[in-house]
Write a protein that holds these residues in place. Structure first.
Motif, PDB file in Angstrom:
ATOM      1  N   ILE A  19       0.854  -1.194   0.000  1.00 44.93           N
ATOM      2  CA  ILE A  19       0.000   0.000   0.000  1.00 44.93           C
ATOM      3  C   ILE A  19       0.885   1.238   0.000  1.00 44.93           C
ATOM      4  O   ILE A  19       1.891   1.306   0.706  1.00 44.93           O
ATOM      5  N   ASP A  20       0.502   2.188  -0.830  1.00 42.17           N
ATOM      6  CA  ASP A  20       1.194   3.455  -0.953  1.00 42.17           C
ATOM      7  C   ASP A  20       0.248   4.540  -0.461  1.00 42.17           C
ATOM      8  O   ASP A  20      -0.929   4.534  -0.830  1.00 42.17           O
ATOM      9  N   GLU A  21       0.731   5.468   0.337  1.00 40.07           N
ATOM     10  CA  GLU A  21      -0.162   6.483   0.903  1.00 40.07           C
ATOM     11  C   GLU A  21      -0.757   7.398  -0.163  1.00 40.07           C
ATOM     12  O   GLU A  21      -1.803   7.999   0.048  1.00 40.07           O
ATOM     13  N   VAL A  22      -0.140   7.503  -1.314  1.00 44.05           N
ATOM     14  CA  VAL A  22      -0.666   8.335  -2.393  1.00 44.05           C
ATOM     15  C   VAL A  22      -1.510   7.509  -3.361  1.00 44.05           C
ATOM     16  O   VAL A  22      -2.631   7.866  -3.705  1.00 44.05           O
ATOM     17  N   GLY A  23      -0.971   6.389  -3.807  1.00 50.72           N
ATOM     18  CA  GLY A  23      -1.621   5.608  -4.856  1.00 50.72           C
ATOM     19  C   GLY A  23      -2.649   4.608  -4.397  1.00 50.72           C
ATOM     20  O   GLY A  23      -3.570   4.276  -5.125  1.00 50.72           O
ATOM     21  N   GLY A  24      -2.495   4.088  -3.206  1.00 45.36           N
ATOM     22  CA  GLY A  24      -3.411   3.069  -2.713  1.00 45.36           C
ATOM     23  C   GLY A  24      -2.768   1.695  -2.692  1.00 45.36           C
ATOM     24  O   GLY A  24      -1.558   1.574  -2.573  1.00 45.36           O
ATOM     25  N   VAL A  25      -3.590   0.678  -2.850  1.00 44.32           N
ATOM     26  CA  VAL A  25      -3.132  -0.716  -2.781  1.00 44.32           C
ATOM     27  C   VAL A  25      -2.826  -1.211  -4.185  1.00 44.32           C
ATOM     28  O   VAL A  25      -3.629  -1.061  -5.106  1.00 44.32           O
ATOM     29  N   PHE A  26      -1.648  -1.823  -4.349  1.00 46.34           N
ATOM     30  CA  PHE A  26      -1.270  -2.395  -5.637  1.00 46.34           C
ATOM     31  C   PHE A  26      -2.196  -3.563  -5.955  1.00 46.34           C
ATOM     32  O   PHE A  26      -2.362  -4.473  -5.148  1.00 46.34           O
ATOM     33  N   LEU A  27      -2.822  -3.515  -7.137  1.00 47.52           N
ATOM     34  CA  LEU A  27      -3.684  -4.618  -7.579  1.00 47.52           C
ATOM     35  C   LEU A  27      -2.993  -5.527  -8.563  1.00 47.52           C
ATOM     36  O   LEU A  27      -3.030  -6.745  -8.429  1.00 47.52           O
ATOM     37  N   PHE A  28      -2.385  -4.944  -9.602  1.00 46.67           N
ATOM     38  CA  PHE A  28      -1.785  -5.762 -10.659  1.00 46.67           C
ATOM     39  C   PHE A  28      -0.931  -4.892 -11.571  1.00 46.67           C
ATOM     40  O   PHE A  28      -0.994  -3.669 -11.532  1.00 46.67           O
ATOM     41  N   ASN A  29      -0.165  -5.566 -12.423  1.00 44.81           N
ATOM     42  CA  ASN A  29       0.611  -4.921 -13.475  1.00 44.81           C
ATOM     43  C   ASN A  29      -0.044  -5.281 -14.798  1.00 44.81           C
ATOM     44  O   ASN A  29      -0.539  -6.393 -14.963  1.00 44.81           O
ATOM     45  N   ALA A  30      -0.048  -4.326 -15.732  1.00 49.84           N
ATOM     46  CA  ALA A  30      -0.638  -4.548 -17.050  1.00 49.84           C
ATOM     47  C   ALA A  30       0.309  -4.010 -18.120  1.00 49.84           C
ATOM     48  O   ALA A  30       1.090  -3.096 -17.861  1.00 49.84           O
ATOM     49  N   ASP A  31       0.212  -4.576 -19.305  1.00 49.96           N
ATOM     50  CA  ASP A  31       1.095  -4.168 -20.397  1.00 49.96           C
ATOM     51  C   ASP A  31       0.625  -2.921 -21.131  1.00 49.96           C
ATOM     52  O   ASP A  31       1.436  -2.168 -21.658  1.00 49.96           O
ATOM     53  N   THR A  32      -0.691  -2.689 -21.188  1.00 47.90           N
ATOM     54  CA  THR A  32      -1.237  -1.562 -21.939  1.00 47.90           C
ATOM     55  C   THR A  32      -2.318  -0.860 -21.133  1.00 47.90           C
ATOM     56  O   THR A  32      -2.836  -1.420 -20.156  1.00 47.90           O
ATOM     57  N   ASP A  33      -2.700   0.340 -21.574  1.00 48.23           N
ATOM     58  CA  ASP A  33      -3.770   1.047 -20.883  1.00 48.23           C
ATOM     59  C   ASP A  33      -5.099   0.311 -21.045  1.00 48.23           C
ATOM     60  O   ASP A  33      -5.911   0.272 -20.123  1.00 48.23           O
ATOM     61  N   GLU A  34      -5.313  -0.311 -22.205  1.00 45.48           N
ATOM     62  CA  GLU A  34      -6.531  -1.094 -22.405  1.00 45.48           C
ATOM     63  C   GLU A  34      -6.589  -2.276 -21.432  1.00 45.48           C
ATOM     64  O   GLU A  34      -7.643  -2.588 -20.880  1.00 45.48           O
ATOM     65  N   GLN A  35      -5.451  -2.911 -21.229  1.00 44.82           N
ATOM     66  CA  GLN A  35      -5.399  -4.041 -20.303  1.00 44.82           C
ATOM     67  C   GLN A  35      -5.659  -3.578 -18.865  1.00 44.82           C
ATOM     68  O   GLN A  35      -6.279  -4.303 -18.089  1.00 44.82           O
ATOM     69  N   CYS A  36      -5.216  -2.382 -18.525  1.00 50.99           N
ATOM     70  CA  CYS A  36      -5.510  -1.826 -17.190  1.00 50.99           C
ATOM     71  C   CYS A  36      -7.014  -1.767 -16.977  1.00 50.99           C
ATOM     72  O   CYS A  36      -7.524  -2.179 -15.926  1.00 50.99           O
ATOM     73  N   THR A  37      -7.735  -1.244 -17.965  1.00 50.70           N
ATOM     74  CA  THR A  37      -9.187  -1.105 -17.869  1.00 50.70           C
ATOM     75  C   THR A  37      -9.864  -2.467 -17.787  1.00 50.70           C
ATOM     76  O   THR A  37     -10.749  -2.680 -16.955  1.00 50.70           O
ATOM     77  N   GLU A  38      -9.441  -3.407 -18.633  1.00 53.31           N
ATOM     78  CA  GLU A  38     -10.028  -4.753 -18.639  1.00 53.31           C
ATOM     79  C   GLU A  38      -9.793  -5.468 -17.317  1.00 53.31           C
ATOM     80  O   GLU A  38     -10.717  -6.063 -16.748  1.00 53.31           O
ATOM     81  N   LYS A  39      -8.558  -5.415 -16.823  1.00 53.86           N
ATOM     82  CA  LYS A  39      -8.233  -6.120 -15.587  1.00 53.86           C
ATOM     83  C   LYS A  39      -8.930  -5.497 -14.374  1.00 53.86           C
ATOM     84  O   LYS A  39      -9.331  -6.212 -13.459  1.00 53.86           O
TER      85      LYS A  39
END
Length: 98
Positions: free
Chosen positions: A62-82
């Motif tokens: 957990i990062d105080e600015v960003g929040g909790v890490f969920l996952f890594n993605a290769d593209t912005d589209e994959q970020c949205t899908e995941k």
């Protein structure tokens, strides 16, 4: 995941907001890594109880600015899908019980 993975030197500084609208609206932030992939961090947590249900029994970063890490993605589209998949399988069942 080792803490060094999240050192600032591993990021380019660019980010974008990842929105999910179904079954309800939530937002996460994707941070671009030096290798061009994106780390998605979730901060839209409604309560301590919700946090504990989602992450309490798991290893998490957990990062105080960003929040909790969920996952890594290769593209912005994959970020949205995941994120949509994560919301439906993890967050929606919790929020629907309220």
């Amino acid at each position: 995941m080792p803490k060094e993975y999240f050192d600032l030197e591993n990021y380019k500084g660019r980010h974008f907001h990842v929105d999910n609208f179904e079954p309800f609206w939530v937002e996460a932030i994707a941070w671009e890594r030096i290798d061009g992939s994106w780390d998605v961090m979730f901060y839209d947590i409604e309560s301590k109880e919700e946090f504990n249900i989602l992450f309490g029994s798991k290893s998490y970063y957990i990062d105080e600015v960003g929040g909790v890490f969920l996952f890594n993605a290769d593209t912005d589209e994959q970020c949205t899908e995941k994120l949509a998949e994560w919301v439906l399988s993890n967050l929606a069942p919790i929020r629907r019980k309220k």
